[in-house]
Design an enzyme around this catalytic site. Structure first.
Site, PDB file in Angstrom:
ATOM      1  N   ASN A 277      31.919  -5.846   8.011  1.00 58.65           N
ATOM      2  CA  ASN A 277      32.912  -5.872   6.951  1.00 58.65           C
ATOM      3  C   ASN A 277      34.102  -4.975   7.228  1.00 58.65           C
ATOM      4  OD1 ASN A 277      30.050  -6.277   5.500  1.00 58.65           O
ATOM      5  ND2 ASN A 277      31.656  -7.612   4.698  1.00 58.65           N
ATOM      6  N   ARG A 278      34.119  -4.402   8.401  1.00 62.08           N
ATOM      7  CA  ARG A 278      35.239  -3.539   8.703  1.00 62.08           C
ATOM      8  C   ARG A 278      36.541  -4.331   8.691  1.00 62.08           C
ATOM      9  NH1 ARG A 278      35.370   1.012  11.782  1.00 62.08           N
ATOM     10  NH2 ARG A 278      33.304   0.561  12.593  1.00 62.08           N
ATOM     11  N   CYS A 279      36.421  -5.576   9.131  1.00 64.68           N
ATOM     12  CA  CYS A 279      37.589  -6.417   9.310  1.00 64.68           C
ATOM     13  C   CYS A 279      38.437  -6.528   8.050  1.00 64.68           C
ATOM     14  CB  CYS A 279      37.112  -7.787   9.767  1.00 64.68           C
ATOM     15  SG  CYS A 279      38.424  -8.918  10.045  1.00 64.68           S
TER      16      CYS A 279
ATOM     17  N   ILE B 219      40.199  -3.193   7.071  1.00 64.34           N
ATOM     18  CA  ILE B 219      41.363  -2.907   7.914  1.00 64.34           C
ATOM     19  C   ILE B 219      42.495  -3.867   7.586  1.00 64.34           C
ATOM     20  CG2 ILE B 219      42.181  -2.788  10.298  1.00 64.34           C
ATOM     21  CD1 ILE B 219      40.156  -0.773  10.172  1.00 64.34           C
TER      22      ILE B 219
END
Lengths: 341, 609
Positions: free
Chosen positions: B238-240, B243
């Protein structure tokens, strides 16, 4: 000082392009070095080592392990920069060898172990890259060098600084050197990254002209028989070349180029599809230096032709089953078609 | 040395924007810059640091663990017997730029540490008798040249943004690049002075944008859009989307927008998605889509939204690279696909473990020293600093002699652990002569090479190709780990002519010999693909005899060899089998000469060796 005698540079028969490429780098060390590719026995190493005798003199800070330039505050090591009273000494540029078997520690420098044991303090012991600053770093059989050693040399060559962050030492010092490599392409290629770092590349082949070949043998035998007498006979030529180099160094700063020349460089690069912009810049710099060597103060079409030959071939994308040879005549035509160049 | 001014860099707008966004909001998470040689990658990084008054903390490729994370302060320990922490590069990097040039060449161990610290923003040191932790909120910047292999996926994902740079093609711009560079080199001081007003202006603009950023909020709807984009690009984790939202916000602040819009997200996606997209292998999709390539299909409008029209126009060629299920975000990011496709395909790790055969730890005294350990038995490769640190910790109970400050005992000695980028060296020797199957053989080898190299960075395998035809052998692809280079070199595959079998084998032997000097640790394999019918001799006048002699050399050199026999006519002569016997090679008769068949056989062979 090193008393070992080398075959005189000026006595090397033929191999004009290689000799020119080396000389241009002496005049302007910022050209980015020379890679000399060729089969065995083509005077590659002889030429590089022979440079020693024709290298120009320049000022150095006395006793500085990095041979700092006393007049250029920007590029000095920390110790020189912190001092006001720098004593300048005249010294000739040197050829510093990097053996293929050199370990990383020796190349970048390492912790002074003796001092650490004696005092418990961590001090940096300079390595080959320290010696190489403002000198020529010569790597024979450069294509056989260990990958990780290549990486650090590349890093320094790119930045002009050797940054050491290892084994307890944190240190950086200037490392601006003329990188000269020789290799026999039959033993494998260079990584493209390393190849691109070389400003100039020359392919050397044995001379095939019978007259020339005879001359090669003759001179070699003469030299073998009595090196001292041979050197004496060539001394005048050697001095002439040395003078010519220092003249060119003075002239270089005044060499001008037209906008048309800049455009031409850009167009040549685009038409050949080279990677990045390094080729364009190298081409102009090489052309300027050649003009200075020829005693002119503006860049001509001839300068551009020579520059193109030295700068472009190794930056072209390669194709299989083809000698990596670009169509230099097409480039020459581009240059010739320009009016006023 | 005065760095080249940021505002004097010609073109490279995306790179410049990515760096600026990081200054506007460090939460954007750094930039990974990928691109060909000589494209102002490093120049731009140094320039932006100077402009922002931040330090550029450089991590050299040969960094050792102790300098990176910090260690025991030796001098202090010796002189006062106190255990103090000596700061490493990561400490300095806090609040600054952490810069790694050629980051794809970094060793496994160091890149593992970096990935962890960048993600956690904290450096926890527990070594050499030291326990210490400190924050490390840095802006990580990495540069890489994809020709040298890809970046490990765990580190890839830690970079917020991704930019692909290439040289400017426009003649005017290019001329300007040369002109400015030469002017700068001639007189850096006055060149920089000339650009000072622009530099100051940009610095002010960044500060203003930072202020605007504080007041910006992001609507629920836009957040959903971010999540949707991340989802359809099949990003892992879920970093995407986080960011993506941060970057969109920073963009909006930089562009002085009133509120974050879908446009901002679309623009941000071009920086955020490329290296995170999970995609089908590039090759196949390219082939699938070539039929429809000219149509330039409009993006599917079935999902939401009005944003499709606001997409900047795209190159049709870029769209082809995408697989079927993308939405418009994914397409926008398509230009950087080659890297992501390879990186992520491998990240999914379908093909077995991380390469048992590839020794990442070098056992001889060669390779790059990364950390130390307690030695077993006699130690010839002493890790000096850890040894001294150990000694220092024990000084209170010892009395140094001979005027030394330190007394070192054998029990203090620590050994170096070295890391080396090695793996298997796989050399194909292929028959490209005029017999029936030459074209097919060459294509199969090309396919196999691509397949093997697609995960080469992980297994550290290197592949080369020698082809023989006509009167001799040619090195089609020098031994390399670079898929990029392989693609370039194997673009054209000429075939035809006679069959100089012996020359082919001899050339392969020679290439492997040179390679052994360079990478003595790598295991070597020769894959010989031919029907074994020789008709050009090397030394004598017996073509096949010469080939057998050359094959003998292969056996003597101890290279692991395999012969893939492509003879498939009705009457079989079995020449290739004889050669295999002479080489002491594994022999396989290929019914089907395809890339995947060759690749499979090679993998199986190597894994069993």
């Amino acid at each position: 000082m090193d008393k070992k005698a080398y075959f005189p540079f000026t006595a090397i028969v033929g191999q004009e392009k290689m000799k020119r490429a080396l000389i241009l780098n002496l005049i302007d060390p910022a050209l980015g070095g020379v890679l000399i590719k060729g089969e065995k026995g083509t005077a590659k190493s002889t030429a590089v080592r022979a440079l020693t005798e024709v290298l120009p003199e320049r000022d150095e800070v006395e006793n500085c392990p990095f041979s700092c330039d006393p007049h250029d505050r920007n590029c000095q090591c920390e110790s020189c920069r912190s001092r006001e009273d720098l004593t300048a000494v005249k010294r000739r540029m040197r050829v510093v060898d990097l053996p293929v078997s050199a370990t990383e520690d020796r190349v970048v420098g390492t912790l002074d172990i003796e001092r650490a044991l004696r005092t418990g303090e961590k001090h940096f012991e300079p390595g080959i890259l320290a010696d190489a600053n403002r000198n020529i770093l010569y790597i024979d059989e450069i294509n056989l060098l260990d990958d990780h050693v290549v990486d650090v040399i590349l890093d320094s060559a790119a930045m002009g600084v050797n940054t050491v962050e290892r084994e307890g030492v944190s240190f950086s010092h200037p490392a601006r050197f003329v990188l000269v490599g020789t290799m026999n392409p039959e033993e494998g290629d260079l990584r493209p990254q390393l190849l691109d770092r070389f400003g100039l590349v020359v392919d050397v082949k044995g001379e095939t002209d019978i007259e020339m070949r005879t001359e090669v043998v003759k001179r070699y035998l003469e030299y073998e028989l009595d090196p001292e007498a041979f050197l004496e006979r060539w001394r005048h030529e050697q001095e002439k070349l040395r003078d010519k180099i220092s003249e060119a160094q003075k002239l270089l700063r005044t060499v001008t180029y037209s906008d048309e020349i800049l455009r031409l460089a850009a167009e040549i690069s685009v038409s050949l599809g080279v990677d990045g912009h390094r080729a364009d810049i190298s081409m102009i710099k090489t052309a300027c230096t050649n003009a200075a060597y020829e005693g002119r103060n503006s860049v001509s079409g001839e300068d551009m032709k020579l520059a193109a030959e030295l700068v472009l071939p190794h930056r072209m994308r390669r194709k299989p089953f083809e000698e990596q040879r670009m169509d230099i005549t097409a480039v020459f035509e581009m240059i010739e078609s320009r009016e006023g160049i | 040395m005065t760095p080249y001014p940021f505002t004097a860099i010609v073109g490279q707008e995306r790179l410049k924007l990515a760096l600026i966004l990081n200054l506007v909001d460090p939460a954007v998470g750094g930039v990974l810059i990928s691109g060909e040689k000589g494209t102002a990658k490093s120049t731009a990084v140094r320039a932006i640091a100077a402009l922002s008054g931040r330090k550029t903390v450089e991590v050299p490729l040969n960094v050792t663990e102790d300098r990176l994370v910090g260690t025991l302060d030796l001098t202090n320990a010796v002189n006062s017997g106190e255990k103090c922490f000596e700061k490493g590069l990561l400490y300095e990097a806090d609040g600054n730029f952490l810069y790694v040039d050629e980051i794809n060449l970094l060793g496994t161990h160091i890149s593992g540490i970096l990935a962890e610290v960048i993600a956690s923003q904290e450096n926890i040191v527990s070594r050499d008798g030291i326990e210490y932790r400190h924050p490390c909120r840095c802006i990580p910047i990495g540069t890489m040249n994809p020709e040298e292999g890809t970046l490990r996926p765990q580190l890839l994902d830690k970079f917020g943004l991704f930019v692909n740079v290439s040289g400017e093609e426009d003649i005017e711009l290019r001329t300007e690049v040369i002109r400015r560079r030469l002017e700068y080199e001639l007189d850096p001081e006055s060149f920089c002075a000339r650009f000072r007003p622009q530099e100051e202006k940009l610095a002010r603009q960044i500060i203003d944008a930072k202020k605007r950023l504080e007041r910006l909020s992001i609507s629920e709807e836009i957040l959903r859009f971010c999540a949707l984009a991340a989802n359809s690009a099949l990003c892992e984790g879920n970093r995407c989307e986080i960011i993506l939202a941060e970057t969109a916000k920073a963009l909006c602040a930089w562009r002085n927008g009133a509120e974050v819009t879908a446009d901002d997200v679309s623009e941000a996606a071009k920086f955020v998605l490329p290296h995170r997209m999970r995609n089908a292998p590039q090759e196949e999709t390219v082939q699938q889509n070539t039929e429809t390539s000219d149509k330039n299909e409009p993006p599917e409008n079935t999902e939401d939204n009005s944003q499709t029209e606001t997409e900047p126009p795209q190159d049709t060629a870029l769209q082809e690279e995408n697989s079927a299920e993308q939405n418009e975000k994914a397409e926008a990011a398509g230009d950087e696909l080659p890297l992501s496709a390879e990186g992520i395909k491998s990240a999914a790790g379908k093909n077995g473990g991380s390469g048992k055969r590839s020794k990442t730890i070098a056992n001889e005294n060669s390779g790059r020293y990364v950390r130390s350990t307690v030695p077993h038995g006699k130690c010839t490769d002493i890790a000096v600093i850890p040894t001294l640190c150990n000694a220092a910790l024990n000084q209170r109970r010892r009395t140094p002699e001979n005027g030394m400050k330190l007394s070192v005992r054998p029990s203090d000695i620590r050994k170096k652990i070295r890391e080396k980028r090695t793996g298997a060296t796989i050399l194909f020797a292929v028959d490209a002569s005029g017999s029936m199957g030459a074209k097919r053989r060459m294509r199969a080898v090309k396919g196999a090479v691509k397949g093997l190299l697609s995960e080469a960075y992980r297994k550290r395998d290197r592949v080369g190709v020698v082809a023989f035809r006509g009167n001799g052998a040619q090195t089609l692809l020098n031994i390399t780990g670079s898929p990029e280079l392989a693609r370039k070199c194997m673009d054209e595959l000429p075939t035809g002519g006679k069959t100089p079998l012996a020359a082919g084998i001899a050339a392969a032997c020679e290439l492997l010999r040179a390679e052994r000097i360079r990478t003595p640790d790598a295991l070597q394999y020769l894959i010989f693909i031919s029907d074994g019918k020789a008709n050009v001799p090397l030394r004598s006048d017996d073509p096949f005899g010469d080939a057998l002699t050359a094959a003998e050399q292969v056996r003597l050199s101890g290279v692991g060899a395999m012969v893939l026999d492509t003879e498939n006519s009705y009457i079989r002569f079995g020449y290739a089998k004889q050669i295999a016997e002479r080489m002491d090679a594994q022999y396989i008769s290929l019914d089907e000469v395809t890339g995947s068949a060759v690749e499979e056989n090679v993998r199986e062979f190597i894994n069993n060796e």
